[in-house]
Design a protein around this motif. Sequence first.
Motif, PDB file in Angstrom:
ATOM      1  N   ALA A 201       0.852  -1.191   0.000  1.00  0.00           N
ATOM      2  CA  ALA A 201       0.000   0.000   0.000  1.00  0.00           C
ATOM      3  C   ALA A 201       0.882   1.234   0.000  1.00  0.00           C
ATOM      4  CB  ALA A 201      -0.911   0.011   1.225  1.00  0.00           C
ATOM      5  N   ARG A 202       0.306   2.324  -0.446  1.00  0.00           N
ATOM      6  CA  ARG A 202       0.960   3.632  -0.422  1.00  0.00           C
ATOM      7  C   ARG A 202       0.106   4.568   0.398  1.00  0.00           C
ATOM      8  NH1 ARG A 202       6.112   3.930  -2.583  1.00  0.00           N
ATOM      9  NH2 ARG A 202       6.266   2.441  -4.263  1.00  0.00           N
ATOM     10  N   ARG A 203       0.755   5.419   1.164  1.00  0.00           N
ATOM     11  CA  ARG A 203       0.033   6.403   1.971  1.00  0.00           C
ATOM     12  C   ARG A 203       0.061   7.730   1.243  1.00  0.00           C
ATOM     13  NH1 ARG A 203       1.208   9.872   6.706  1.00  0.00           N
ATOM     14  NH2 ARG A 203      -0.790  10.121   7.756  1.00  0.00           N
ATOM     15  N   VAL A 204      -1.123   8.294   1.043  1.00  0.00           N
ATOM     16  CA  VAL A 204      -1.234   9.640   0.492  1.00  0.00           C
ATOM     17  C   VAL A 204      -1.176  10.549   1.716  1.00  0.00           C
ATOM     18  CG1 VAL A 204      -2.565  11.206  -0.954  1.00  0.00           C
ATOM     19  CG2 VAL A 204      -2.673   8.738  -1.382  1.00  0.00           C
ATOM     20  N   GLU A 205       0.016  11.054   1.979  1.00  0.00           N
ATOM     21  CA  GLU A 205       0.320  11.756   3.229  1.00  0.00           C
ATOM     22  C   GLU A 205      -0.604  12.939   3.499  1.00  0.00           C
ATOM     23  OE1 GLU A 205       2.844  10.772   5.316  1.00  0.00           O
ATOM     24  OE2 GLU A 205       3.675   9.233   3.989  1.00  0.00           O
ATOM     25  N   SER A 206      -0.826  13.767   2.500  1.00  0.00           N
ATOM     26  CA  SER A 206      -1.549  15.022   2.722  1.00  0.00           C
ATOM     27  C   SER A 206      -3.015  14.830   3.082  1.00  0.00           C
ATOM     28  CB  SER A 206      -1.424  15.931   1.501  1.00  0.00           C
ATOM     29  OG  SER A 206      -2.020  15.323   0.368  1.00  0.00           O
ATOM     30  N   VAL A 207      -3.574  13.664   2.780  1.00  0.00           N
ATOM     31  CA  VAL A 207      -4.975  13.417   3.123  1.00  0.00           C
ATOM     32  C   VAL A 207      -5.116  12.259   4.120  1.00  0.00           C
ATOM     33  CG1 VAL A 207      -5.912  14.418   1.003  1.00  0.00           C
ATOM     34  CG2 VAL A 207      -5.346  11.981   1.055  1.00  0.00           C
ATOM     35  N   ASN A 208      -3.987  11.769   4.642  1.00  0.00           N
ATOM     36  CA  ASN A 208      -3.966  10.688   5.628  1.00  0.00           C
ATOM     37  C   ASN A 208      -4.843   9.523   5.191  1.00  0.00           C
ATOM     38  OD1 ASN A 208      -3.182   9.369   7.965  1.00  0.00           O
ATOM     39  ND2 ASN A 208      -4.858  10.218   9.172  1.00  0.00           N
ATOM     40  N   ALA A 209      -4.584   9.054   3.974  1.00  0.00           N
ATOM     41  CA  ALA A 209      -5.355   7.957   3.418  1.00  0.00           C
ATOM     42  C   ALA A 209      -4.415   7.026   2.643  1.00  0.00           C
ATOM     43  CB  ALA A 209      -6.457   8.500   2.510  1.00  0.00           C
ATOM     44  N   TYR A 210      -4.943   5.892   2.255  1.00  0.00           N
ATOM     45  CA  TYR A 210      -4.128   4.838   1.657  1.00  0.00           C
ATOM     46  C   TYR A 210      -4.733   4.354   0.348  1.00  0.00           C
ATOM     47  CZ  TYR A 210      -2.205   4.739   6.354  1.00  0.00           C
ATOM     48  OH  TYR A 210      -1.629   5.098   7.540  1.00  0.00           O
ATOM     49  N   VAL A 211      -3.867   3.842  -0.517  1.00  0.00           N
ATOM     50  CA  VAL A 211      -4.292   3.171  -1.743  1.00  0.00           C
ATOM     51  C   VAL A 211      -3.519   1.859  -1.838  1.00  0.00           C
ATOM     52  CG1 VAL A 211      -4.911   5.283  -2.999  1.00  0.00           C
ATOM     53  CG2 VAL A 211      -2.597   4.367  -3.197  1.00  0.00           C
ATOM     54  N   ALA A 212      -4.148   0.859  -2.420  1.00  0.00           N
ATOM     55  CA  ALA A 212      -3.455  -0.402  -2.662  1.00  0.00           C
ATOM     56  C   ALA A 212      -2.438  -0.174  -3.766  1.00  0.00           C
ATOM     57  CB  ALA A 212      -4.449  -1.483  -3.064  1.00  0.00           C
ATOM     58  N   ASN A 213      -1.274  -0.764  -3.623  1.00  0.00           N
ATOM     59  CA  ASN A 213      -0.239  -0.672  -4.640  1.00  0.00           C
ATOM     60  C   ASN A 213      -0.545  -1.726  -5.700  1.00  0.00           C
ATOM     61  OD1 ASN A 213       2.055  -0.486  -6.177  1.00  0.00           O
ATOM     62  ND2 ASN A 213       3.486  -0.816  -4.506  1.00  0.00           N
ATOM     63  N   ALA A 214      -0.823  -1.307  -6.915  1.00  0.00           N
ATOM     64  CA  ALA A 214      -1.196  -2.224  -7.994  1.00  0.00           C
ATOM     65  C   ALA A 214      -0.018  -3.051  -8.493  1.00  0.00           C
ATOM     66  CB  ALA A 214      -1.823  -1.447  -9.150  1.00  0.00           C
ATOM     67  N   HIS A 215       1.164  -2.751  -8.005  1.00  0.00           N
ATOM     68  CA  HIS A 215       2.355  -3.524  -8.395  1.00  0.00           C
ATOM     69  C   HIS A 215       3.256  -3.729  -7.174  1.00  0.00           C
ATOM     70  CE1 HIS A 215       3.882   0.599  -8.739  1.00  0.00           C
ATOM     71  NE2 HIS A 215       2.823   0.812  -9.483  1.00  0.00           N
ATOM     72  N   PRO A 216       2.783  -4.550  -6.220  1.00  0.00           N
ATOM     73  CA  PRO A 216       3.526  -4.736  -4.970  1.00  0.00           C
ATOM     74  C   PRO A 216       4.864  -5.451  -5.145  1.00  0.00           C
ATOM     75  CG  PRO A 216       1.686  -6.254  -5.075  1.00  0.00           C
ATOM     76  CD  PRO A 216       1.550  -5.327  -6.237  1.00  0.00           C
ATOM     77  N   ASP A 217       5.074  -6.032  -6.307  1.00  0.00           N
ATOM     78  CA  ASP A 217       6.320  -6.736  -6.578  1.00  0.00           C
ATOM     79  C   ASP A 217       7.393  -5.807  -7.142  1.00  0.00           C
ATOM     80  OD1 ASP A 217       4.645  -6.410  -8.745  1.00  0.00           O
ATOM     81  OD2 ASP A 217       4.985  -8.396  -9.582  1.00  0.00           O
ATOM     82  N   CYS A 218       7.105  -4.511  -7.185  1.00  0.00           N
ATOM     83  CA  CYS A 218       8.023  -3.538  -7.768  1.00  0.00           C
ATOM     84  C   CYS A 218       8.198  -2.382  -6.793  1.00  0.00           C
ATOM     85  CB  CYS A 218       7.469  -3.044  -9.093  1.00  0.00           C
ATOM     86  SG  CYS A 218       8.513  -1.844  -9.922  1.00  0.00           S
TER      87      CYS A 218
END
Length: 152
Positions: free
Chosen positions: A82-99
């Motif tokens: 996952a990646r954290r979108v810092e400025s909005v304190n929210a998360y998104v799934a990383n569509a390429h976790p192997d990279c």
Amino acid sequence: MAQHHHHEHEGIALADAAKTAFEKSGEQWTDMRASVFDALSGFVKPASAYDIAEAVSNAQGRRVAANSVYRILDLFVTANLARRVESVNAYVANAHPDCLHDCIFLVCDNCGQATHIDDDSLSAGVRTAARKAGFSPERPVIEVHGRCSDCE
């Protein structure tokens, strides 16, 4: 612009790639972690830990605390799931976790959508500038706020 190209996973393939990457990082893929990842990957916009806790609670028919979700999300960020979108304190799934790479978020201030792009030359420039200033960069966070093409 130097862009980083990779295979982006979706649906079951994304869950499988996340599980594989997580286990390679030395962590266990438990039912709760799978539930949190499924909920996170189901959002089309960045989701807060509270949004994810509510989705998991609804799916399981029992209350799941946001604190538990935060701990799991921290593990996911560390393992590149996952990646954290810092400025909005929210998360998104990383569509390429192997990279593993740095990323840039374009955050729409109108609709809340966050578009993830890769530009290795830009993040390399940020890292170089940090080193020149005597700083040891670990994870550049680049977010650009504005309006997406749907909201213009």
